[in-house]
Design a protein around this motif. Structure first.
Motif, short mmCIF file in Angstrom:
data_model
loop_
_atom_site.label_atom_id
_atom_site.label_comp_id
_atom_site.label_asym_id
_atom_site.label_seq_id
_atom_site.Cartn_x
_atom_site.Cartn_y
_atom_site.Cartn_z
N GLY A 88 31.39 52.21 -15.07
CA GLY A 88 30.09 52.34 -15.73
C GLY A 88 29.35 53.59 -15.30
O GLY A 88 29.72 54.28 -14.35
N ARG A 89 28.25 53.87 -16.02
CA ARG A 89 27.51 55.11 -15.78
C ARG A 89 26.60 55.02 -14.55
O ARG A 89 26.53 55.94 -13.74
CB ARG A 89 26.62 55.44 -16.99
N ARG A 90 25.89 53.91 -14.42
CA ARG A 90 24.86 53.78 -13.39
C ARG A 90 25.42 53.93 -11.96
O ARG A 90 24.94 54.78 -11.20
CB ARG A 90 24.13 52.44 -13.55
N PRO A 91 26.42 53.14 -11.54
CA PRO A 91 26.89 53.27 -10.16
C PRO A 91 27.52 54.63 -9.87
O PRO A 91 27.34 55.19 -8.79
CB PRO A 91 27.91 52.14 -10.02
N GLU B 203 22.51 50.38 -17.30
CA GLU B 203 23.93 50.57 -17.58
C GLU B 203 24.10 50.61 -19.10
O GLU B 203 23.70 49.68 -19.79
CB GLU B 203 24.76 49.45 -16.97
N THR B 204 24.68 51.68 -19.61
CA THR B 204 24.83 51.83 -21.07
C THR B 204 26.25 51.56 -21.55
O THR B 204 26.49 51.55 -22.76
CB THR B 204 24.43 53.26 -21.49
N LYS B 205 27.17 51.35 -20.64
CA LYS B 205 28.56 51.12 -21.02
C LYS B 205 28.69 49.89 -21.92
O LYS B 205 28.20 48.81 -21.61
CB LYS B 205 29.41 50.93 -19.76
#
Length: 468
Positions: A332-335, A453-455
């Motif tokens: 994912g993008r956030r982590p 999180e955009t995934k």
């Protein structure tokens, strides 16, 4: 035979998009790094021919900072027009027409050699920057809107991958043993007209994005034709319905900036996008990309060794960025982004310590080189690519181009300021100049609180997640 393979149409569209836009972005970012000596020599020789005396070291530092940073200023200007050209001409035609600006900028830069005018280099770099600013918004929008949701992050990351490949290529071609000489450096810039022409030709065979087609025509049949071409499967009705739902729920198909700023949801999402952009820009990457050769010299390497080390850094960046295509889809993008910024801050502080203490402890110069490589590896794992496409993931089709225009403008303006002031600050502060980059902790803390999180999520799902 190749065109009958599954999904090859989609990969063709992605390749045409990034090989034209991402290539120009990366090439003109990296080319001034290893060609600095030959261009400074040309500038100084021109000044001697005019006035009988060259520039002082301080004057040359300011002038060179202008040559490097004017590109970012041009990109800032270009970014202002992303929304207008994307909505007026469409994503595909805007990308194609933008190549005219690139060719004009390249022509001015090359002609400076024959006109004995270093001012034309600055003007040409500014015009090329306009092209890059537009590309940096138009390409991620195009990629996001043609990509299946399951590989949207990897598709968006291909833009940054080609940026890194182009940086490596530009630094290799700018080496003194290739085109980085007093007679051949104009050809270094002229070469970039080739991918511009190839992209314009390639885009002729690629479709407009299905989102833009439906926004303009409201014709599901046309959207189905576009998706059938891209996916090369007989049934795309589910995706057509998803696009119809996303677009039809909009109050307007296109927002003006005044209308957008009056919407609380738009403002909140835009703040998140700008926080992400600022965290990426303030982490110190501008030093590595534009001034890595100087940084290696500061670490104690010879000029020739510093140039080779810069090529090594760019090679590592390409390899790790390729790996990031898998990483952003797996975790994912956030982590990936937040952890990357955190570790970059730590590496920046360690690098500053080594540069300051290496006079008394010479072995720390080698540690500094290692830390630069570690820095670029962490940066390339996702910090570099995520900001380019996450804004497109956050916003619905009606606000997407406007949000990209604003966020990309902020990105390039901050880049312009950082690049412009770096050399003067380095002369005053020495190795301590990198301490300034710990201010990236400020947007990091805000992003830690608000970055979603955009995934595998649509803009509507993201808004629900954030309780807007």
């Amino acid at each position: 035979f190749w065109f009958n393979k599954p999904k090859c149409h989609f990969f063709l569209a992605v390749a045409v998009c990034v090989l034209g836009s991402g290539f120009q972005h990366g090439f003109h970012t990296g080319v001034v790094n290893t060609s600095q000596n030959v261009l400074e020599t040309f500038i100084n020789r021109t000044q001697v021919q005019r006035n009988g005396a060259g520039f002082s070291h301080g004057q040359m530092s300011v002038l060179w900072a202008s040559v490097v940073s004017i590109y970012c200023l041009g990109a800032t200007v270009g970014s202002f027009f992303i929304s207008y050209v994307a909505e007026t001409f469409g994503r595909k035609r805007a990308l194609s027409a933008n190549n005219v600006i690139l060719v004009l900028g390249v022509a001015l830069t090359c002609f400076s050699y024959y006109a004995k005018s270093y001012e034309l280099i600055i003007i040409g770099r500014f015009v090329i920057g306009i092209n890059t600013g537009l590309n940096a918004g138009l390409a991620p929008i195009y990629l996001t809107e043609i990509a299946p949701k399951s590989i949207r992050g990897a598709t968006g990351s291909t833009y940054q991958l080609i940026v890194t490949v182009a940086i490596l290529l530009s630094e290799g071609l700018a080496h003194p043993s290739v085109l980085g000489t007093s007679n051949y450096w104009p050809f270094l810039f002229a070469l970039t007209a080739v991918p511009a022409v190839l992209q314009s030709v390639g885009l002729y065979f690629c479709p407009e994005t299905p989102y833009f087609v439906y926004k303009k025509t409201k014709d599901k049949q046309q959207v189905e034709e576009v998706l059938t071409w891209l996916r090369q499967v007989p049934n795309v009705q589910d995706e057509v319905n998803l696009i119809q739902t996303e677009v039809d729920t909009l109050n307007k198909s296109k927002l003006t900036i005044q209308e957008a700023m009056n919407e609380k949801v738009f403002r909140q999402l835009l703040v998140i996008g700008i926080e992400i952009v600022l965290a990426r820009q303030l982490c110190g990457i501008h030093v590595v990309i534009y001034y890595s050769t100087d940084l290696f010299v500061l670490a104690g390497l010879t000029t020739s060794a510093a140039v080779l080390s810069t090529l090594g850094v760019s090679t590592v960046q390409v390899i790790v960025t390729g790996f990031s295509l898998w990483l952003v889809e797996r975790f994912g993008r956030r982590p990936v982004f937040l952890l990357g910024i955190f570790f970059l801050t730590i590496v920046c502080l360690l690098l500053t310590t080594c540069l300051v203490l290496q006079h008394d402890h010479p072995y720390l110069g080698h540690v500094s080189v290692f830390l630069v490589l570690l820095f670029i590896m962490i940066y390339s794992l996702g910090v570099s690519s995520i900001p380019w496409f996450i804004v497109s993931e956050l916003f619905d089709p009606g606000a997407r181009s406007l949000a990209n225009s604003i966020a990309t403008s902020v990105n390039w303006f901050v880049n312009f300021v950082l690049v412009l002031v770096h050399l003067p600050l380095e002369q005053v502060m020495g190795g301590y100049v990198l301490v300034i980059n710990v201010v990236c902790l400020v947007p990091l803390l805000f992003a830690l609180r608000s970055m979603p999180e955009t995934k595998d999520r649509t803009p509507s799902q993201i808004k629900s997640l954030l309780a807007f």
